[in-house]
Design a protein around this motif. Structure first.
Motif, short mmCIF file in Angstrom:
data_model
loop_
_atom_site.label_atom_id
_atom_site.label_comp_id
_atom_site.label_asym_id
_atom_site.label_seq_id
_atom_site.Cartn_x
_atom_site.Cartn_y
_atom_site.Cartn_z
N ALA A 76 -32.57 11.99 1.36
CA ALA A 76 -33.27 11.05 0.48
C ALA A 76 -33.32 11.58 -0.95
O ALA A 76 -33.08 10.83 -1.91
CB ALA A 76 -34.67 10.79 1.01
N TYR A 86 -39.38 9.69 -1.10
CA TYR A 86 -39.28 8.61 -0.12
C TYR A 86 -40.12 8.89 1.12
O TYR A 86 -40.92 8.06 1.56
CB TYR A 86 -37.81 8.37 0.29
CG TYR A 86 -37.72 7.20 1.23
CD1 TYR A 86 -37.59 5.90 0.74
CD2 TYR A 86 -37.85 7.35 2.61
CE1 TYR A 86 -37.58 4.80 1.58
CE2 TYR A 86 -37.85 6.26 3.47
CZ TYR A 86 -37.71 4.99 2.94
OH TYR A 86 -37.72 3.90 3.78
N CYS A 87 -39.94 10.07 1.70
CA CYS A 87 -40.56 10.34 3.00
C CYS A 87 -42.07 10.53 2.90
O CYS A 87 -42.80 10.15 3.81
CB CYS A 87 -39.91 11.55 3.65
SG CYS A 87 -38.16 11.29 4.02
N GLN A 144 -45.69 9.39 -7.47
CA GLN A 144 -44.36 9.85 -7.86
C GLN A 144 -44.42 11.17 -8.63
O GLN A 144 -43.68 12.11 -8.34
CB GLN A 144 -43.67 8.79 -8.73
CG GLN A 144 -43.37 7.49 -7.96
CD GLN A 144 -42.96 6.35 -8.87
OE1 GLN A 144 -43.06 6.44 -10.10
NE2 GLN A 144 -42.51 5.25 -8.28
N ILE A 171 -32.07 1.49 -5.32
CA ILE A 171 -32.72 2.26 -4.24
C ILE A 171 -31.91 3.49 -3.85
O ILE A 171 -32.36 4.29 -3.05
CB ILE A 171 -32.99 1.38 -3.00
CG1 ILE A 171 -31.67 0.98 -2.31
CG2 ILE A 171 -33.82 0.15 -3.37
CD1 ILE A 171 -31.87 0.43 -0.91
N SER A 172 -30.70 3.65 -4.42
CA SER A 172 -29.86 4.80 -4.08
C SER A 172 -28.79 4.98 -5.15
O SER A 172 -28.42 4.03 -5.83
CB SER A 172 -29.18 4.59 -2.72
OG SER A 172 -28.15 5.53 -2.51
N ASN A 185 -36.24 1.04 2.74
CA ASN A 185 -34.98 1.31 2.06
C ASN A 185 -34.06 2.27 2.80
O ASN A 185 -32.84 2.21 2.65
CB ASN A 185 -35.25 1.84 0.64
CG ASN A 185 -35.74 0.72 -0.27
OD1 ASN A 185 -35.50 -0.46 -0.01
ND2 ASN A 185 -36.44 1.08 -1.34
N VAL A 186 -34.62 3.16 3.60
CA VAL A 186 -33.77 4.13 4.30
C VAL A 186 -32.74 3.42 5.18
O VAL A 186 -31.61 3.89 5.33
CB VAL A 186 -34.62 5.12 5.13
CG1 VAL A 186 -35.36 4.43 6.25
CG2 VAL A 186 -33.74 6.25 5.66
N MET A 227 -32.89 8.17 -3.12
CA MET A 227 -33.49 7.06 -2.38
C MET A 227 -34.92 6.81 -2.87
O MET A 227 -35.70 7.76 -2.98
CB MET A 227 -33.52 7.43 -0.89
CG MET A 227 -33.73 6.25 0.04
SD MET A 227 -33.93 6.86 1.75
CE MET A 227 -32.32 7.59 2.10
N THR A 228 -35.23 5.56 -3.17
CA THR A 228 -36.59 5.25 -3.65
C THR A 228 -37.38 4.54 -2.56
O THR A 228 -36.82 3.72 -1.82
CB THR A 228 -36.55 4.35 -4.90
OG1 THR A 228 -35.87 3.14 -4.55
CG2 THR A 228 -35.79 5.03 -6.03
N PRO A 229 -38.65 4.83 -2.49
CA PRO A 229 -39.47 4.15 -1.47
C PRO A 229 -39.76 2.70 -1.86
O PRO A 229 -39.90 2.40 -3.05
CB PRO A 229 -40.77 4.96 -1.45
CG PRO A 229 -40.77 5.80 -2.67
CD PRO A 229 -39.40 5.83 -3.25
N ASN A 230 -39.86 1.84 -0.88
CA ASN A 230 -40.27 0.47 -1.15
C ASN A 230 -41.69 0.49 -1.73
O ASN A 230 -42.55 1.21 -1.22
CB ASN A 230 -40.31 -0.35 0.15
CG ASN A 230 -39.02 -0.28 0.91
OD1 ASN A 230 -38.58 0.81 1.29
ND2 ASN A 230 -38.41 -1.42 1.15
#
Lengths: 204, 204, 204, 204, 204, 204
Positions: free
Chosen positions: A183, A96-97, F117, A5-6, A36-37, A188-191
């Motif tokens: 992010a 992510y956002c 994505q 995730i990071s 994940n953030v 950072m990857t989104p759930n």
């Protein structure tokens, strides 16, 4: 889907200070998973706490709770705040956002299509003219804040926005500009859960 | 020079909560004046506190105080952090931040010319190749964070930067991107004192 | 600070033709030092002479000395001309010209803060609306001269500028676009003296 | 086709100072007509003289007449100088200069197609790799002179260009950036004769 | 001038299917040569046929043959359609299309200078205000179609354009955006004949 | 959600020529609804037919059906073609195409997350390095086709792409650049059904 995730080491929830752990467990209880953030920023507790405090100051404030010098209250709904975040994050190409806040936008607005519309081209989104003006202002803060002038405020006022609203729009845009950069840079990857949230009626 | 320091109402120092007042008086004692950012953001105490906490987490951290997963410590000096802020703020055309942080940069680095150089064209500044790499990374986070990739980290590592440093560079850039947008949008003006600070030997 | 003032060989003052030497000694007498541009361009005497002749034609002309076809005189003060140069050079990221002409701007306008303001964001500078219109026109000539149209001239006329002024603004912008490219490409460095000039009251 | 050749009043040839008149009559004798730039700039004799002096210093210099510190001579042919001008003027969207200097380029190079190719996309032009490198350098000076660095000079040297050549390429690009801005801003129109010059074999 | 007309293999005319061969021979009979686009795309017959069908639908339609819902007919002349193509292709830096369609534009409009003017800077071209509005709309479709809004259509209607015209302008711009990308990517070169066509009176 | 699907009149299915009607009914039978593009373009039958023919030539071709001059076959899967369309349409901010082709991409690739994505930031998408190279090439064709050079083809070949693939990638990108402009300019709205397609397992 085992991509980390990071780029950075992600601490174990149980190794975190109590206040951070409590907040994260609280979010997990509400959302059903830990976004994940909360974990990807956690290896820096002082920054994490400032980030969350800023986030809460902007997003948890009650609509109508303060008034500007003309007696006009803050009027942005929680859905509108997520609309600003989604548009800003799309312009900044933050995976992510857009995915996470697009989900929250769909839920708050109860409009399953609006997040994709705002992210791809806010000019074509099925939103009110007032919301369009709100996003135009946000996009200018995002892309050319040094060119903001009286006419930009006048355009907001013409739609009934208060000075408190103008600040809120700008501050949310600015804060998520920070969030977008963190992010994207940190990978950072989104759930996966976020992608579908708010698109289908909640199952009982 | 009676231009107001912000488009927004600026609270009286004595009307502020004790913690804010204490912090501001402390700054005033050290600097000899109150930097306008402390007052211009003060009508929103929750945001003000988060802003200052974030600022402190990034700028007051001791050099060498943490290590990354390779055992490399954080190495940015306080002067280098101000260098990042000055370069970022110049690219974002933020008058307040270039003037205020340019002043602090001159003082920390004891180089009266460096702030103008970094602000106008960091490629021509009288800085080390390591600092040049640091600013190149910062500029990419500032302008195209979604394009940051492995090669960008490799370029940092080639100059001995740790992963903690990479995060610091990005986080400072991202945070001042927020700060720049707030200052520009709100019409925040720099205190006249900043313009000359660090340019002439301190008088005794 | 022993960085060379140019990538190119810099001739010795005494090896220069008499007219060039005389001009340079004259500048030195007035300024107290030889601005590096006079030496960095000197290895090409024919270009040097044309450059200086162009410079003088634009910057030494007396305000009010000519009239346009409507009987309106040229009205740019020498300070305003330096304002145009500073704004143009900042947009072109030219270290030499921002530092050197920013200094002259401060001196002519007797405003120690104005050069930094104009360089960072002319929209926030403490200048008159007329000067703002002048810089807006200059910035369009600098960045998109092919889009200049009637409306741009009308905006100047609305502030009382003559057609002679319009030409002066454009010509100064165009000439310093040349100067900026030469200085940046050749690695010309500003004399350290410029950085502080006009920031502090002259000592007697 | 009675559009005026400039927004500004164009002086009568007979009202001009003798040196200007002589130069213009000389050009007319050679070209068969007076290129509009000579008249459109003439209402400002001092600027006109500087402009022409600069032009001549860059374009009339003999190939091979000077050497750089490595003993390498200047090597740009007159056709190559016009190639730089045409490419620069196209990027700056300057109608006058593309048409006028495209014509001269065709004549000097004896290649009737090359001017259109260079103006539309120099990467597709039927020119040598050396000329391609020359134009790449020119385009960087034109569009991002502040980013010129050692690698850009190395790319020129790899094609055998001397330091004198590098200066020539940059100076021609910079000077015509000035010329492009003046022509576009002032509404200077190209003489109809230029459009066809060099496209068809000269008639006897 | 033996550069190949494409990076891709070019089929022999006699190896092509009959319908393609017939069309190409027909063009050759009219033009006196085979424009390279007909051969450079021919190794993909299905795409070739679709391309030509699209081309014909947009460019061969008779002016005045259809009406919009307000009863206004399509009004673009064949010359105006080529004007749109030339402007679009110049913005996209497509050598083949600027040269080939610039030639056709000169012929249809019987104006030997107009193609170069439109290609270099349509704002300076010797065209009518109506044609200027047409090209402004085309340029917005070309460069920022997602920002097209009511005001852009209103600007067209103010010059008497019908809704059919608006569609034609946009569709021609969009189709040649496709054509430009194919020609540039595949290294398609224009036939030398095009460069001179329409510049000189036809010889008998 | 009663917004019209286009600014233009949309013909009734029963008023369309038989071939168009048949195709549309066929699509409806397969998809369960008529994608709006089929109706929004239908008032121009000749363009409609060319558009569909082009579409089919690029998207219905069988993988492995042709070979390039090195004996390498075309290798793009149907999912990869939709990936190119989604990335291109996102860069062009085309709401219709991102939503519609994102849906098809999810279905073909059986990856419910991949479309979002690719649309937000293809550099962060969960795709293979080969697909990343494919999209990098497509993005250059989309944004700067005039800068495509040998190195861009070499980057494709390094991942095993054939020359047929290179053409396919470019042609799909170019064709959807046309489609994006038409959809955005005409105000074409995506069918609501597309937003959810491929995100949840098909219900039986």
């Amino acid at each position: 889907m085992n991509k980390p995730i990071s780029r950075w080491p992600v601490p174990d929830l149980n190794d975190l200070p109590d206040d951070m752990k409590a907040r994260i467990l609280d979010v997990q209880a509400k959302a059903g998973f830990v976004p994940n953030v909360f974990l990807a920023l956690a290896h820096r507790p002082a920054e994490w706490r400032a980030f969350m405090a800023y986030h809460d100051a902007l997003l948890l404030k009650e609509t109508g709770s303060v008034k500007d010098s003309n007696g006009l209250a803050n009027s942005l709904t929680k859905g509108e705040r997520e609309m600003i975040i989604t548009a800003t994050s799309a312009v900044n190409h933050c995976l992510y956002c857009v995915v996470a806040h697009g989900a929250i936008l769909r839920i708050y607005e109860k409009k399953p299509l609006v997040a994709d519309q705002v992210a791809i081209n806010h000019r074509k989104a099925d939103i009110s003219p007032r919301q369009r003006a709100m996003l135009d202002f946000a996009m200018k803060v995002c892309l050319a804040s040094h060119e903001i002038e009286d006419a930009d405020f006048a355009a907001l006022h013409a739609h009934g926005f208060s000075d408190e609203d103008a600040w809120d729009i700008a501050a949310i845009t600015a804060f998520f500009g920070l969030s977008n950069r963190m992010a994207s840079f940190s990978g950072m990857t989104p759930n996966p859960e976020f992608y579908l949230m708010g698109r289908v009626p909640k199952q009982k």
